[in-house]
Design a protein around this motif. Structure first.
Motif, PDB file in Angstrom:
ATOM      1  N   ALA A 198       0.811  -1.212   0.000  1.00 16.39           N
ATOM      2  CA  ALA A 198       0.000   0.000   0.000  1.00 16.39           C
ATOM      3  C   ALA A 198       0.847   1.266   0.000  1.00 16.39           C
ATOM      4  O   ALA A 198       0.312   2.376   0.037  1.00 16.39           O
ATOM      5  CB  ALA A 198      -0.935  -0.005   1.210  1.00 16.39           C
ATOM      6  N   ARG A 199       2.176   1.096  -0.036  1.00 19.28           N
ATOM      7  CA  ARG A 199       3.132   2.215  -0.006  1.00 19.28           C
ATOM      8  C   ARG A 199       2.958   3.059   1.258  1.00 19.28           C
ATOM      9  O   ARG A 199       3.135   4.281   1.219  1.00 19.28           O
ATOM     10  CB  ARG A 199       2.997   3.098  -1.246  1.00 19.28           C
ATOM     11  CG  ARG A 199       3.190   2.396  -2.586  1.00 19.28           C
ATOM     12  CD  ARG A 199       4.599   1.808  -2.740  1.00 19.28           C
ATOM     13  NE  ARG A 199       4.960   1.601  -4.124  1.00 19.28           N
ATOM     14  CZ  ARG A 199       4.560   0.554  -4.858  1.00 19.28           C
ATOM     15  NH1 ARG A 199       3.805  -0.383  -4.313  1.00 19.28           N
ATOM     16  NH2 ARG A 199       4.925   0.433  -6.129  1.00 19.28           N
ATOM     17  N   HIS A 200       2.649   2.417   2.362  1.00 20.38           N
ATOM     18  CA  HIS A 200       2.592   3.118   3.642  1.00 20.38           C
ATOM     19  C   HIS A 200       4.008   3.207   4.216  1.00 20.38           C
ATOM     20  O   HIS A 200       4.320   2.645   5.270  1.00 20.38           O
ATOM     21  CB  HIS A 200       1.650   2.395   4.604  1.00 20.38           C
ATOM     22  CG  HIS A 200       0.211   2.473   4.215  1.00 20.38           C
ATOM     23  ND1 HIS A 200      -0.768   1.688   4.775  1.00 20.38           N
ATOM     24  CD2 HIS A 200      -0.425   3.267   3.304  1.00 20.38           C
ATOM     25  CE1 HIS A 200      -1.937   1.972   4.227  1.00 20.38           C
ATOM     26  NE2 HIS A 200      -1.746   2.931   3.338  1.00 20.38           N
ATOM     27  N   VAL A 201       4.861   3.880   3.487  1.00 18.87           N
ATOM     28  CA  VAL A 201       6.277   3.993   3.844  1.00 18.87           C
ATOM     29  C   VAL A 201       6.733   5.430   3.620  1.00 18.87           C
ATOM     30  O   VAL A 201       6.102   6.189   2.884  1.00 18.87           O
ATOM     31  CB  VAL A 201       7.149   3.029   3.013  1.00 18.87           C
ATOM     32  CG1 VAL A 201       6.770   1.580   3.256  1.00 18.87           C
ATOM     33  CG2 VAL A 201       7.055   3.358   1.521  1.00 18.87           C
ATOM     34  N   LEU A 202       7.829   5.792   4.261  1.00 22.89           N
ATOM     35  CA  LEU A 202       8.428   7.103   4.065  1.00 22.89           C
ATOM     36  C   LEU A 202       9.925   6.934   3.816  1.00 22.89           C
ATOM     37  O   LEU A 202      10.575   6.081   4.428  1.00 22.89           O
ATOM     38  CB  LEU A 202       8.227   7.989   5.301  1.00 22.89           C
ATOM     39  CG  LEU A 202       6.811   8.490   5.581  1.00 22.89           C
ATOM     40  CD1 LEU A 202       6.775   9.219   6.926  1.00 22.89           C
ATOM     41  CD2 LEU A 202       6.314   9.398   4.463  1.00 22.89           C
ATOM     42  N   THR A 203      10.465   7.755   2.931  1.00 22.32           N
ATOM     43  CA  THR A 203      11.906   7.759   2.709  1.00 22.32           C
ATOM     44  C   THR A 203      12.591   8.415   3.903  1.00 22.32           C
ATOM     45  O   THR A 203      12.134   9.438   4.410  1.00 22.32           O
ATOM     46  CB  THR A 203      12.257   8.537   1.429  1.00 22.32           C
ATOM     47  OG1 THR A 203      11.602   7.915   0.316  1.00 22.32           O
ATOM     48  CG2 THR A 203      13.753   8.554   1.184  1.00 22.32           C
ATOM     49  N   ILE A 204      13.673   7.813   4.375  1.00 21.70           N
ATOM     50  CA  ILE A 204      14.409   8.378   5.495  1.00 21.70           C
ATOM     51  C   ILE A 204      15.824   8.732   5.059  1.00 21.70           C
ATOM     52  O   ILE A 204      16.319   8.243   4.040  1.00 21.70           O
ATOM     53  CB  ILE A 204      14.448   7.414   6.702  1.00 21.70           C
ATOM     54  CG1 ILE A 204      15.151   6.104   6.339  1.00 21.70           C
ATOM     55  CG2 ILE A 204      13.047   7.155   7.227  1.00 21.70           C
ATOM     56  CD1 ILE A 204      15.359   5.160   7.524  1.00 21.70           C
ATOM     57  N   ASN A 205      16.460   9.595   5.832  1.00 16.97           N
ATOM     58  CA  ASN A 205      17.822  10.037   5.539  1.00 16.97           C
ATOM     59  C   ASN A 205      18.812   8.899   5.797  1.00 16.97           C
ATOM     60  O   ASN A 205      18.700   8.189   6.794  1.00 16.97           O
ATOM     61  CB  ASN A 205      18.156  11.232   6.438  1.00 16.97           C
ATOM     62  CG  ASN A 205      19.393  11.983   5.993  1.00 16.97           C
ATOM     63  OD1 ASN A 205      20.444  11.404   5.763  1.00 16.97           O
ATOM     64  ND2 ASN A 205      19.266  13.295   5.879  1.00 16.97           N
ATOM     65  N   ARG A 206      19.786   8.732   4.910  1.00 19.15           N
ATOM     66  CA  ARG A 206      20.789   7.682   5.108  1.00 19.15           C
ATOM     67  C   ARG A 206      21.586   7.886   6.397  1.00 19.15           C
ATOM     68  O   ARG A 206      22.141   6.938   6.958  1.00 19.15           O
ATOM     69  CB  ARG A 206      21.742   7.621   3.911  1.00 19.15           C
ATOM     70  CG  ARG A 206      21.103   7.096   2.641  1.00 19.15           C
ATOM     71  CD  ARG A 206      22.115   6.899   1.539  1.00 19.15           C
ATOM     72  NE  ARG A 206      21.478   6.485   0.298  1.00 19.15           N
ATOM     73  CZ  ARG A 206      21.151   5.226   0.009  1.00 19.15           C
ATOM     74  NH1 ARG A 206      21.424   4.272   0.905  1.00 19.15           N
ATOM     75  NH2 ARG A 206      20.563   4.924  -1.117  1.00 19.15           N
ATOM     76  N   ASP A 207      21.645   9.124   6.871  1.00 20.27           N
ATOM     77  CA  ASP A 207      22.352   9.390   8.117  1.00 20.27           C
ATOM     78  C   ASP A 207      21.632   8.803   9.324  1.00 20.27           C
ATOM     79  O   ASP A 207      22.194   8.791  10.428  1.00 20.27           O
ATOM     80  CB  ASP A 207      22.551  10.895   8.320  1.00 20.27           C
ATOM     81  CG  ASP A 207      23.671  11.452   7.454  1.00 20.27           C
ATOM     82  OD1 ASP A 207      24.480  10.647   6.936  1.00 20.27           O
ATOM     83  OD2 ASP A 207      23.749  12.683   7.285  1.00 20.27           O
ATOM     84  N   TYR A 208      20.412   8.333   9.141  1.00 19.13           N
ATOM     85  CA  TYR A 208      19.714   7.619  10.215  1.00 19.13           C
ATOM     86  C   TYR A 208      20.582   6.468  10.723  1.00 19.13           C
ATOM     87  O   TYR A 208      20.648   6.217  11.930  1.00 19.13           O
ATOM     88  CB  TYR A 208      18.383   7.076   9.678  1.00 19.13           C
ATOM     89  CG  TYR A 208      17.692   6.094  10.598  1.00 19.13           C
ATOM     90  CD1 TYR A 208      16.848   6.529  11.613  1.00 19.13           C
ATOM     91  CD2 TYR A 208      17.870   4.718  10.447  1.00 19.13           C
ATOM     92  CE1 TYR A 208      16.204   5.624  12.461  1.00 19.13           C
ATOM     93  CE2 TYR A 208      17.239   3.810  11.281  1.00 19.13           C
ATOM     94  CZ  TYR A 208      16.403   4.271  12.281  1.00 19.13           C
ATOM     95  OH  TYR A 208      15.788   3.365  13.111  1.00 19.13           O
TER      96      TYR A 208
END
Length: 295
Positions: A181-191
């Protein structure tokens, strides 16, 4: 006429090969909002969380609950699946096969023997930790219990030592529905560079609630509840103030307001976050000027 090629006996694979090295890191929105992962290694408490009609019960395995660092396996698999879906690949499913070295490099881990062992330990905790929740995924809300992964296996080992070369992980249906369902968010690689578990959890919450908005304002008490931290509020407040002063949280600036005991997160990039922070500073200065008695 006889063919020179043998029949492809494995045309329909029952697993997806994770081989997209430039996939952007993606995190599941539900697990960003709700504290499914422990912030302390060896946490063997049965943790319960309830907010806005959502209930979550986390039950540990023999070695304790899966930690937020163990969640890197989730993030890696989600990132690969979403990128493959975006590229129109076929044969995508809940079972993901990946090279252990690629996972370690992508998540900013060392590649020594101990790191491979730690990956195996993380997979065990993910399998043994169970969740009971009514979180909605893909427009389905039901009371469901599941492991953080359904199963895992070492598919290939190094011929020279005990290191795992290739690993296969089957994600729970609940999580796979969320990915579909694309219930996702892009996060920063620095995470992946954030060392402290709490810092990672705070980034998740900021990314979920602030997102691309100029700012997110939240009381320390509410942030404490949403984080799942087991620390007393006083210690939690000190840790949050320390993170705010460091300025090292990816994507967001943090300011602590002692008068309201609240934190405001501002976008680091773009003008909107900076302008929102300037307006808040001017409003606060103006308010204090009005409160000051005339002489």
């Amino acid at each position: 006429m006889n063919s020179h090629l043998r029949q492809d006996r494995h045309l329909q694979r029952d697993f997806f090969v994770a081989d997209i090295l430039d996939a952007s890191p993606k995190d599941d929105i539900a697990s960003m909002e709700h504290p499914l992962f422990a912030l302390r290694a060896g946490d063997k408490r049965v943790r319960q969380y309830a907010r806005n009609g959502v209930t979550v019960t986390i039950k540990p395995g023999f070695d304790g609950c899966a930690t937020i660092h163990d969640k890197d396996v989730w993030i890696y698999c989600i990132s690969q699946l979403v990128e493959a879906m975006n590229r129109g690949r076929e044969g995508i499913g809940r079972t993901v096969r990946f090279v252990a070295y690629d996972f370690l490099v992508t998540t900013n881990r060392r590649t020594d023997g101990d790191s491979y062992k730690r990956l195996g330990d993380a997979l065990s905790r993910l399998r043994e930790t169970t969740i009971e929740t009514n979180i909605e995924t893909k427009n389905q809300r039901e009371r469901r219990g599941f492991g953080l992964i359904d199963s895992w296996a070492v598919i290939e080992k190094s011929p020279f030592d005990d290191r795992m070369v290739a690993v296969e992980v089957t994600l729970p249906d609940w999580l796979y529905r969320s990915v579909e369902a694309r219930h996702v968010l892009t996060i920063n690689r620095d995470y992946f560079r954030l060392r402290k578990p709490l810092d990672r959890r705070i980034y998740e919450l900021a990314r979920k609630h602030c997102g691309v908005q100029p700012k997110w304002h939240v009381t320390v008490k509410t942030l404490h509840e949403k984080s799942g931290s087991a620390d007393v509020l006083r210690n939690f407040r000190g840790a949050i103030k320390g993170l705010a002063e460091s300025g090292e949280l990816p994507d967001y600036r943090m300011t602590f307001d002692a008068d309201t005991d609240a934190i405001t997160f501002y976008q680091k990039t773009g003008k909107k976050g900076a302008m929102a922070q300037i307006r808040d500073v001017l409003a606060k200065v103006g308010g204090k000027a009005e409160e000051k008695p005339c002489r």
